[in-house]
Scaffold this motif. Structure first.
Motif, PDB file in Angstrom:
ATOM      1  N   GLU A  45      14.214   4.173  13.876  1.00  0.00           N
ATOM      2  CA  GLU A  45      13.828   5.261  14.525  1.00  0.00           C
ATOM      3  C   GLU A  45      12.340   5.743  14.223  1.00  0.00           C
ATOM      4  O   GLU A  45      12.098   5.843  13.158  1.00  0.00           O
ATOM      5  N   THR A 103       7.127  12.328  22.247  1.00  0.00           N
ATOM      6  CA  THR A 103       7.735  12.785  23.365  1.00  0.00           C
ATOM      7  C   THR A 103       7.664  12.263  24.632  1.00  0.00           C
ATOM      8  O   THR A 103       8.043  12.565  25.739  1.00  0.00           O
ATOM      9  N   LYS A 109      15.448  15.588  13.026  1.00  0.00           N
ATOM     10  CA  LYS A 109      16.589  15.765  12.214  1.00  0.00           C
ATOM     11  C   LYS A 109      17.729  15.012  12.961  1.00  0.00           C
ATOM     12  O   LYS A 109      18.543  14.190  12.395  1.00  0.00           O
ATOM     13  N   GLU A 110      17.794  15.020  14.362  1.00  0.00           N
ATOM     14  CA  GLU A 110      18.892  14.516  15.143  1.00  0.00           C
ATOM     15  C   GLU A 110      18.504  12.977  15.103  1.00  0.00           C
ATOM     16  O   GLU A 110      19.833  12.281  14.709  1.00  0.00           O
ATOM     17  N   ARG A 111      17.444  12.717  15.083  1.00  0.00           N
ATOM     18  CA  ARG A 111      17.023  11.183  15.020  1.00  0.00           C
ATOM     19  C   ARG A 111      17.316  10.467  13.895  1.00  0.00           C
ATOM     20  O   ARG A 111      17.678   9.335  13.533  1.00  0.00           O
ATOM     21  N   ARG A 149      10.666  20.042  14.862  1.00  0.00           N
ATOM     22  CA  ARG A 149      11.726  20.331  16.085  1.00  0.00           C
ATOM     23  C   ARG A 149      11.428  19.667  17.300  1.00  0.00           C
ATOM     24  O   ARG A 149      12.396  19.175  18.091  1.00  0.00           O
ATOM     25  N   GLU A 150      10.259  19.588  17.582  1.00  0.00           N
ATOM     26  CA  GLU A 150       9.986  18.927  18.982  1.00  0.00           C
ATOM     27  C   GLU A 150      10.173  17.635  18.991  1.00  0.00           C
ATOM     28  O   GLU A 150      10.341  16.912  20.048  1.00  0.00           O
ATOM     29  N   THR A 151       9.996  16.742  17.764  1.00  0.00           N
ATOM     30  CA  THR A 151      10.264  15.544  17.734  1.00  0.00           C
ATOM     31  C   THR A 151      11.732  15.126  17.603  1.00  0.00           C
ATOM     32  O   THR A 151      12.240  13.921  17.617  1.00  0.00           O
ATOM     33  N   ARG A 152      12.534  16.235  17.538  1.00  0.00           N
ATOM     34  CA  ARG A 152      14.003  16.007  17.254  1.00  0.00           C
ATOM     35  C   ARG A 152      14.280  15.109  15.996  1.00  0.00           C
ATOM     36  O   ARG A 152      15.148  14.372  16.118  1.00  0.00           O
ATOM     37  N   ASP A 205       8.435  17.250  28.431  1.00  0.00           N
ATOM     38  CA  ASP A 205       9.084  18.121  28.958  1.00  0.00           C
ATOM     39  C   ASP A 205       8.425  18.144  30.345  1.00  0.00           C
ATOM     40  O   ASP A 205       8.792  19.054  31.214  1.00  0.00           O
TER      41      ASP A 205
END
Length: 376
Positions: free
Chosen positions: A37, A56, A279-281, A274-277, A82
């Motif tokens: 990632e 993004t 934590k999820e990645r 937050r905007e790059t996500r 977005d």
């Protein structure tokens, strides 16, 4: 194995995207089959637009605006993937790079161009604006920015005040009836880790004014003018911002944004995470690389490597986080208990700054590869 690569820019040498690519090239030589990632990062300061657009798959826009001295310039900002979130660095229009030792003067420099960038973004469909407010040449309390959005700042005679921190002394009334309607429907997220109030000993003029060209006499004048400005805002809008934490950021632009837009203060690195996500990645990661030009004791105070490390650890507590830097300063021992597991300098030996900048990509790739070999 899952590996996260999430550095900031190496100032003057590599953008965050280039730095991430250099680290990736080195680590992949050792772990060619790993799950990667790659997430370019920033902390709300210089490089934030580039990092968020890259991360993004967004795009850039250019607008003709006025610089702090009122001269026309082309300034760039971005839209995230977005298509509805704009990201702006106020320095692109109102930064210290537009003035020199002869021309810097916070009594006259203005944030008008920053307001023009915001308005351009709104008229191109932005429903939300992320604005990084570091690196300003101004101490006008965001008056210029608000004027560009349609607010009128008037003298007792009903004429417009002069732009710049000096003009605030003549402010008698504020008329918001001409504010562009889009301002009321656009959310503004202020990316700043500065907590200084607008006025006083720790305020905008006293702390940041001298680096923008303010003499001691100018500092006193600017602080008095900003105090008056805050009082008129409070009388007109019912917003008491004189002591509000962060209102003094960027010469008081923080106060102007809080007063005249639908805005809130946020940590720059938290916005980018937050905007790059990130934590999820970073879920189920085994290893993570971060870094920037310098890592030292200040890194713990909202800088990219620390924010990145903590985000990765929240997502994957077992992951080991490696910090890479061109310059490793004092106080790094404090960082090991806060999320970074090891820190490495990337220089091969004693070199001058110019050489270090020119060879940054190769040094970063080599160091990342060697660290990966040790881990393997």
């Amino acid at each position: 194995m899952k590996i996260v690569i999430a550095p900031d820019s190496f100032k003057g040498s590599l953008t965050a995207k280039q730095a991430a690519g250099a680290i990736y090239a080195g680590v992949k030589r050792v772990f060619p089959d790993a799950d990667y990632e790659v997430v370019p990062m920033a902390d709300g300061g210089e490089g934030t637009v580039q990092s968020l657009v890259d991360a993004t798959n967004g795009h850039f826009k250019t607008a003709e605006v006025l610089n702090p001295l009122g001269e026309p310039v082309s300034a760039e900002y971005g839209f995230l993937g977005d298509g509805q979130t704009a990201v702006i660095e106020m320095a692109a229009a109102s930064g210290i790079q537009f003035v020199n030792e002869t021309t810097k003067n916070p009594l006259i420099t203005t944030t008008y161009g920053t307001g023009q960038l915001m308005l351009d973004a709104m008229h191109h469909g932005a429903k939300e604006i992320i604005i990084g407010i570091g690196g300003s040449a101004t101490t006008d309390g965001g008056q210029g920015m608000a004027e560009a959005l349609g607010v009128k700042f008037l003298t007792a005679a009903g004429t417009p005040i002069a732009r710049g921190g000096g003009g605030l002394a003549d402010l008698a009334t504020i008329d918001t009836s001409g504010l562009d309607p889009l301002v009321k429907t656009t959310t503004v997220r202020i990316a700043s880790d500065v907590t200084n109030p607008l006025v006083g000993a720790k305020g905008s003029a006293a702390v940041f004014g001298p680096q923008k060209g303010a003499t001691p006499a100018m500092v006193a004048t600017l602080d008095a003018n900003l105090t008056h400005y805050a009082a008129v805002i409070n009388q007109t809008l019912g917003r008491n911002l004189a002591e509000f934490p962060g209102a003094g950021a960027a010469g008081g632009l923080g106060a102007g944004l809080l007063a005249f837009t639908q805005s809130q203060m946020e940590s720059g690195i938290e916005i980018v995470v937050r905007e790059t996500r990130l934590k999820e990645r970073a879920r189920n990661a085994d290893l993570a690389f971060t870094g920037e030009g310098a890592i030292d004791f200040q890194t713990q105070y909202g800088k990219t490597p620390m924010g990145t490390a903590q985000a990765v650890k929240m997502a994957s507590p077992q992951a080991k986080v490696i910090g890479l830097a061109g310059n490793v300063g004092e106080g790094i021992d404090q960082l090991y208990d806060l999320g970074i597991d090891a820190i490495f300098g990337i220089l091969p030996g004693v070199v001058d700054l110019s050489t270090a900048i020119q060879t940054g990509e190769a040094n970063l790739t080599r160091t990342a590869e060697n660290i990966a070999r040790v881990i393997k």
